[in-house]
Scaffold this motif. Structure first.
Motif, PDB file in Angstrom:
ATOM      1  N   GLN A 400      20.268  20.272  70.982  1.00 51.25           N
ATOM      2  CA  GLN A 400      21.007  20.160  69.728  1.00 51.25           C
ATOM      3  C   GLN A 400      21.902  18.930  69.878  1.00 51.25           C
ATOM      4  OE1 GLN A 400      21.942  19.701  66.702  1.00 51.25           O
ATOM      5  NE2 GLN A 400      21.484  21.848  66.225  1.00 51.25           N
ATOM      6  N   ASP A 485      12.408  17.564  71.002  1.00 46.81           N
ATOM      7  CA  ASP A 485      12.744  17.509  69.574  1.00 46.81           C
ATOM      8  C   ASP A 485      12.921  18.932  69.062  1.00 46.81           C
ATOM      9  OD1 ASP A 485      10.147  18.651  68.926  1.00 46.81           O
ATOM     10  OD2 ASP A 485       9.301  16.658  69.265  1.00 46.81           O
ATOM     11  N   ARG A 486      13.080  19.094  67.771  1.00 47.13           N
ATOM     12  CA  ARG A 486      13.353  20.411  67.191  1.00 47.13           C
ATOM     13  C   ARG A 486      12.237  20.850  66.235  1.00 47.13           C
ATOM     14  NH1 ARG A 486      18.216  22.282  68.271  1.00 47.13           N
ATOM     15  NH2 ARG A 486      18.310  23.579  66.392  1.00 47.13           N
ATOM     16  N   ASN A 487      11.045  20.307  66.424  1.00 50.20           N
ATOM     17  CA  ASN A 487       9.939  20.627  65.522  1.00 50.20           C
ATOM     18  C   ASN A 487       9.556  22.102  65.580  1.00 50.20           C
ATOM     19  OD1 ASN A 487       9.824  17.957  64.761  1.00 50.20           O
ATOM     20  ND2 ASN A 487       8.228  17.415  66.229  1.00 50.20           N
ATOM     21  N   SER A 490      12.820  24.623  64.620  1.00 52.25           N
ATOM     22  CA  SER A 490      13.198  24.599  63.204  1.00 52.25           C
ATOM     23  C   SER A 490      12.387  25.576  62.367  1.00 52.25           C
ATOM     24  CB  SER A 490      13.040  23.182  62.643  1.00 52.25           C
ATOM     25  OG  SER A 490      11.668  22.794  62.652  1.00 52.25           O
ATOM     26  N   GLN A 491      11.286  26.078  62.943  1.00 53.50           N
ATOM     27  CA  GLN A 491      10.417  26.995  62.197  1.00 53.50           C
ATOM     28  C   GLN A 491      10.551  28.455  62.633  1.00 53.50           C
ATOM     29  OE1 GLN A 491       6.336  25.333  61.460  1.00 53.50           O
ATOM     30  NE2 GLN A 491       7.011  23.722  62.854  1.00 53.50           N
TER      31      GLN A 491
END
Length: 496
Positions: A400, A485-487, A490-491
């Motif tokens: 984050q 990353d936050r791919n 985020s889901q």
């Protein structure tokens, strides 16, 4: 003792004796493998492009054959897919193992008549190593289940292709056919949830002694059995005594498995991939898996610290050191040359050579220079759960970088079976375990660049829902332990 179990003990002794020939001569064995590979492929397009005729030594090979990933070999593989012969290996492959790539779309990994037998032999020898060391062989008389992909294969230009586990299903030895489950028809079911229910229908009343598969998907099978019967798996399958797995680290799942089973069950770890079968656990006492040095694969290793540098050293088996994370580079009798498979390994022993899979080159967090790898987060979580009733179904970690307030941090997304009473204290335990392992992460915490990690609680089966949403539920598909990353995160659906 049955005749079958008695025979398996004799066979196990024979195989163990045969293996000692290459185990005791690792450097010479690998030199012979490379020499044989180069000679066999000298007539191929790749061999001519890289002057295989002029390769006499390992140094010649490393000078003339650069390290490549799938993208680097893609132009050669596309020629094979279109039907051309003698491209990467003599003749044409007998199969393509089709996998999903992150940058290349679908990947077609060649499997040849020379490479396929080693996949089968290694899986067999892993079980025989267990028999030899423990003296236990009664399980061979019971039913064995292999949770795998569909064996239905497609065909293009007379070469069949499908998932590796589905291809391997065509090679189950005759002496296992009567014991093997599920049925061919059930194995062909594509939808994973439907398939699991059908497998339970077939197996719930059988004498299951061996169960094999990727831990996350076996866990789903166990959960459904417990839901249907109201009993622990160990009561449903009273003679269940061996769990065989590969693909991911078992440790994060271990406490949950013991709860679902109701007792401890010995396990064997495998390191198979579409590109080759690299190692298997040969001891219940020693850490790591035996690296298979005579399996048609020549290994090279690049220190992760030097990975990506144009002048990085490519080490051979006689040059590696204990405790160092290496990118694994392979050349095989399926026509992969100086191929970067994306996995990192660490040696736990050099007499014999044993390894653990420490992570993926592309699966790491280094948003601030910390370069945290999969093995570190798995070990940290395991240490934090020791001596507690906490159990975890699944987890992943992401950085984050831009929080609403305060310092950045690592964010852990966890689906708990049993939650900690004090989430903050549990986070501190994980953080402490991380700082012990990774000096760069410790420096960032100490220097007030990062704050202590934060835990987010994911809804039960939230990771299953995510994998289903991207069409990767079940089979050989694995959730990355971490990403830069936050791919993914985020889901995920979080508990509010």
């Amino acid at each position: 003792m049955s005749l079958k179990s008695f025979a398996s003990k004799i066979f196990a002794q024979i195989v163990h004796t045969q293996n000692q020939k290459w185990v005791q001569n690792p450097v010479e064995t690998q030199q012979k493998v490379l020499k044989s590979l180069v000679k066999e492929a000298s007539i191929t397009a790749f061999g001519k492009d890289h002057n295989f005729q002029g390769i006499e030594t390992v140094i010649d090979f490393s000078n003339q054959v650069p390290v490549r990933d799938y993208e680097g070999l893609k132009k050669y593989i596309e020629r094979i897919v279109e039907g051309e012969e003698n491209v990467l290996w003599k003749g044409r492959p007998v199969y393509f193992a089709k996998t999903s790539g992150t940058t290349s779309g679908a990947k077609y990994i060649p499997l040849t008549k020379e490479s396929m037998p080693y996949h089968i032999k290694a899986a067999r020898n892993a079980i025989l190593a267990y028999v030899h060391e423990t003296g236990k062989a009664d399980f061979v008389d019971g039913k064995m289940i292999f949770l795998q992909g569909s064996p239905i294969l497609e065909e293009k230009n007379k070469i069949k292709f499908g998932r590796l586990s589905g291809i391997v299903a065509h090679y189950v030895p005759n002496y296992l056919q009567k014991n093997r489950m599920p049925s061919w028809e059930t194995n062909c079911i594509e939808d994973w949830e439907t398939k699991v229910e059908a497998i339970i229908d077939e197996t719930v009343h059988e004498d299951m002694t061996v169960i094999s598969g990727i831990p996350s998907w076996v866990q789903m099978y166990f959960e459904r059995i417990k839901q249907r019967t109201g009993k622990p798996v160990g009561e449903v399958f009273k003679n269940f005594e061996l769990f065989i797995y590969g693909g991911v680290n078992y440790e994060p799942y271990k406490s949950k498995f013991e709860q679902l089973i109701g007792r401890k069950v010995p396990s064997i770890e495998l390191f198979p991939a579409s590109e080759g079968f690299f190692a298997y656990q040969d001891s219940q006492v020693e850490e790591g898996m035996l690296l298979l040095l005579d399996g048609g694969i020549f290994y090279e290793f690049i220190d992760v610290k030097d990975y990506g540098k144009p002048d990085c050293r490519r080490l051979t088996i006689g040059e590696v050191e204990l405790g160092v994370n290496y990118a694994l580079i392979i050349s095989t009798n399926a026509g992969l040359w100086a191929y970067d498979i994306g996995d990192t390994v660490r040696f736990t022993s050099i007499k014999p050579y044993r390894i653990v899979v420490s992570g993926r080159i592309k699966h790491f967090i280094s948003a601030f220079g910390e370069h945290v790898i999969g093995k570190e987060v798995e070990k940290a979580l395991g240490e934090a759960m020791l001596g507690t009733t906490i159990s975890v179904n699944e987890f992943t970690v992401a950085p984050q970088i831009t929080p609403d307030t305060g310092l950045p941090y690592h964010e852990w997304f966890i689906d708990f079976e049993n939650k900690p009473e004090d989430m903050d204290a549990f986070a501190l335990k994980i953080d402490y375990a991380m700082r012990k392992q990774n000096v760069y992460y410790d420096d960032l915490i100490t220097g007030n660049v990062l704050r202590t990690l934060v835990i987010r609680v994911v809804e039960n089966h939230g990771f299953e829902d995510y994998m289903k949403s991207i069409g990767k539920l079940g089979g050989q598909n694995k959730l990355p332990r971490l990403s830069n990353d936050r791919n993914i995160v985020s889901q995920l659906k979080l508990v509010k």
